[in-house]
Write an enzyme that holds these catalytic residues in place. Structure first.
Site, PDB file in Angstrom:
ATOM      1  N   ASN A  70      89.674  64.845 120.368  1.00  0.00           N
ATOM      2  CA  ASN A  70      88.984  64.482 121.542  1.00  0.00           C
ATOM      3  C   ASN A  70      87.674  64.989 121.931  1.00  0.00           C
ATOM      4  OD1 ASN A  70      88.693  63.635 124.035  1.00  0.00           O
ATOM      5  ND2 ASN A  70      90.517  64.244 125.158  1.00  0.00           N
TER       6      ASN A  70
ATOM      7  N   HIS B 162      88.950  55.219 123.534  1.00  0.00           N
ATOM      8  CA  HIS B 162      88.589  56.617 123.641  1.00  0.00           C
ATOM      9  C   HIS B 162      89.832  57.360 122.804  1.00  0.00           C
ATOM     10  CE1 HIS B 162      88.582  60.496 124.929  1.00  0.00           C
ATOM     11  NE2 HIS B 162      89.288  60.570 125.681  1.00  0.00           N
TER      12      HIS B 162
ATOM     13  N   CYS C 197      85.819  61.241 130.169  1.00  0.00           N
ATOM     14  CA  CYS C 197      85.677  60.460 128.704  1.00  0.00           C
ATOM     15  C   CYS C 197      85.416  59.176 129.017  1.00  0.00           C
ATOM     16  CB  CYS C 197      87.540  60.617 128.312  1.00  0.00           C
ATOM     17  SG  CYS C 197      87.797  62.465 128.025  1.00  0.00           S
TER      18      CYS C 197
END
Length: 358
Positions: free
Chosen positions: A311, A281, A119
């Site tokens: 996500n 993030h 990520c």
């Protein structure tokens, strides 16, 4: 020498899946998912959509913004480097998603490669692109993409993970320029007066990149690599899927966000008040809330869109950048910060002075 973002873009699959839709298949509810994560929906790729499809779509938007007077084909020919930050490419290792994207766009003079940092991938990719542009006088522009199709690597019976992830891509065009500075006047960060006279630079100003490989097992796809390859005749009980130690990742992420923000502020010699927006993030709203509380930073300083997209891993930050840019919430000269954390374990961030003029 500056490394300026001159175009942004994003792409998601057409299929939107709400929490209520998941609740019809799983022992969960919209209230549970929202209260534990902040997620309300996610976009899921159909069988016909691969990583390179979303990457190319986001890239075309970014190219159109950077070179509105050129055809898509001519705009693609201005790109010298393509980097796709991803762990869910079209294929296992080769060819890279970036090579497929390069071909889809017709960016025939561009080098191309994938970057796997989970990520945190887009943050790593921005710094990598700047370094490669700096080292070669013949390279001027890089296409930097964060893209994941995580829905194809999920155990859809595991509610601890399957509710968290979505698919998408975000892209930026990073251009090497010679010592340009922000203009005069006042922007929303509170900077006033003749900013250009002070020699303030545009673009990517600072990056901090960290890793802690000792936590690799906390967020992992175990099957399919050289450590645990497929064997002839083997039958899998489950498809290839992400496994996550949720509590360990949560604890790591809060620490990573606070350490990264503090590290960037110290490295650049600024205060958090100088930052217009922090783009984290988008993994879990509670992680950002906990980090904001520790650092005594108002939550509204952080830009969150996890409710819409869930996500999307390496795609989450560039998707958010494009949203902010297209909504007009970023002004020329604004200081912004990115903060990421993910599989590896990796973490880090960038400080960017926004250089797109409206």
């Amino acid at each position: 020498m500056n490394f300026e973002i001159i175009g942004t873009g994003r792409a998601v699959p057409p299929r939107k899946v709400t929490n209520d839709a998941l609740a019809r298949e799983l022992d969960t509810s919209d209230e549970w998912i929202r209260s534990h994560t902040g997620i309300g929906s996610r976009y899921i790729a159909g069988e016909e959509i691969a990583n390179s499809d979303l990457s190319a779509a986001a890239a075309k938007q970014a190219l159109s913004m950077a070179e509105p007077a050129l055809t898509p084909e001519d705009a693609a020919m201005t790109i010298d480097l393509v980097i796709v930050a991803t762990v869910t490419g079209d294929h296992l290792g080769c060819p890279s998603a970036a090579c497929i994207v390069q071909d889809k766009l017709g960016a025939k003079k561009a080098a191309a490669m994938d970057l796997a940092a989970g990520c945190t991938g887009f943050i790593y990719a921005l710094e990598t692109a700047a370094g490669l542009l700096m080292m070669n006088n013949q390279r001027k522009r890089a296409l930097v993409i964060g893209c994941e199709v995580l829905s194809k690597f999920i155990d859809w019976k595991d509610r601890a993970t399957c509710v968290l992830f979505g698919d998408g891509a975000g892209a930026v065009i990073l251009e090497k320029t010679e010592d340009s500075t922000v203009g005069n006047g006042t922007n929303d960060t509170g900077n006033t007066g003749d900013i250009s006279g002070s020699g303030v630079k545009n673009g990517l100003l600072q990056s901090v990149l960290y890793a802690d490989g000792s936590g690799g097992d906390h967020l992992i796809i175990r099957k399919g690599g050289s450590r645990n390859p497929f064997k002839a005749g083997e039958t899998l009980e489950k498809g290839i899927h992400i496994e996550m130690n949720g509590q360990a990742v949560y604890n790591f992420a809060v620490k990573a966000v606070t350490e990264t923000i503090a590290g960037l502020i110290a490295a650049e010699g600024i205060s958090v008040n100088d930052i217009k927006k922090i783009i984290p993030h988008q993994a879990n709203a509670r992680i950002i809330q906990a980090a904001a509380k520790r650092l005594k930073i108002p939550e509204d300083k952080f830009y969150m869109n996890i409710e819409e997209y869930a996500n999307t891993s390496a795609a989450s930050i560039p998707i958010a950048l494009d949203e902010l840019n297209r909504k007009g919430e970023l002004q020329y000269g604004d200081l912004i910060m990115t903060v990421g954390f993910g599989a590896g374990l990796t973490y880090g961030g960038n400080i960017i002075r926004w250089s797109i003029k409206k």
